[in-house]
Design an enzyme around this catalytic site. Sequence first.
Site, short mmCIF file in Angstrom:
data_model
loop_
_atom_site.label_atom_id
_atom_site.label_comp_id
_atom_site.label_asym_id
_atom_site.label_seq_id
_atom_site.Cartn_x
_atom_site.Cartn_y
_atom_site.Cartn_z
N LYS A 96 0.77 -1.14 -0.18
CA LYS A 96 0.02 0.13 0.07
C LYS A 96 1.05 1.28 -0.04
CE LYS A 96 -3.71 2.17 2.73
NZ LYS A 96 -3.15 3.20 3.26
N GLY A 185 -10.53 8.60 5.83
CA GLY A 185 -11.63 9.36 6.30
C GLY A 185 -12.80 8.94 6.76
N THR A 207 -8.68 3.88 11.91
CA THR A 207 -9.20 4.80 13.13
C THR A 207 -10.50 4.77 13.55
OG1 THR A 207 -7.44 6.42 12.18
CG2 THR A 207 -8.76 7.23 13.76
#
Length: 256
Positions: A96, A185, A207
């Site tokens: 990634k 996000g 997150t």
Amino acid sequence: MLEFYGQKFESRLLLGTAQYPSPAILADAVRASQSDIVTVSLRRESGEARAGQDFWALIRELGVAVLPNTAGCHTPREAVTTAKMAREIFGTNWIKLEVIGDTDTLQPDPFGLVEAARALCDDGFEVFPYMNDDLVVAERLIEAGCKVLMPWGAPIGSGRGLNNPYALKTMRAHFPDIPLVVDAGIGVPSHAAAAMELGYDAVLINTAVAKAGDPVAMARGFALAVEAGRLAFEADAIEARDMAAPSTPLLGKAFL
């Protein structure tokens, strides 16, 4: 079924492994998410240090595929070097690719990203580039050899969801045959469902799960949302309209 570089997977939810309260909670969250792929950061997990060895043992025990990342890299050279180290440690050509251009927003550097992607693809890597939602950048990454694209929904860790659904929808229409993953996000399961309803192949969450009050429950919530969003896309949802349309037939209605 989800497919990346010839490998097929059941789950369309990719899960990051950073910031969890404990290794046990991480393991339980991965199981609850039903994810087949997890991302790991070489900068956080050293394959030689004891902590890194314990982490690697945990990942092997979970039986999931590993997608190493180049988190924290700000130049193509730094990203390429990190990718090569990750290949040696984790034994995979997957990477990634992150090349950060702005420290406040963690927005990717499109120029450095394309440069690094080209170098890595030429070296046999199978690159998953973390990018913005720019179509021209996407074209350049595909030309460089990338067969997967990972546009952001919003800045990393912001939890804002899909800042620009129009751009994401346009990218999906422009690249119908390229696996697309919304990366960064996403804050709540409804954001993930919205991405899947646009026709995206998968979402990557870190997150929003790791920092939730109950990471395991949140992981399960995201798993259900991703499944629901994909089903909605495949079911060919109705188009939104400005005016009402009666859903109840008048046939047989009593006249008073």
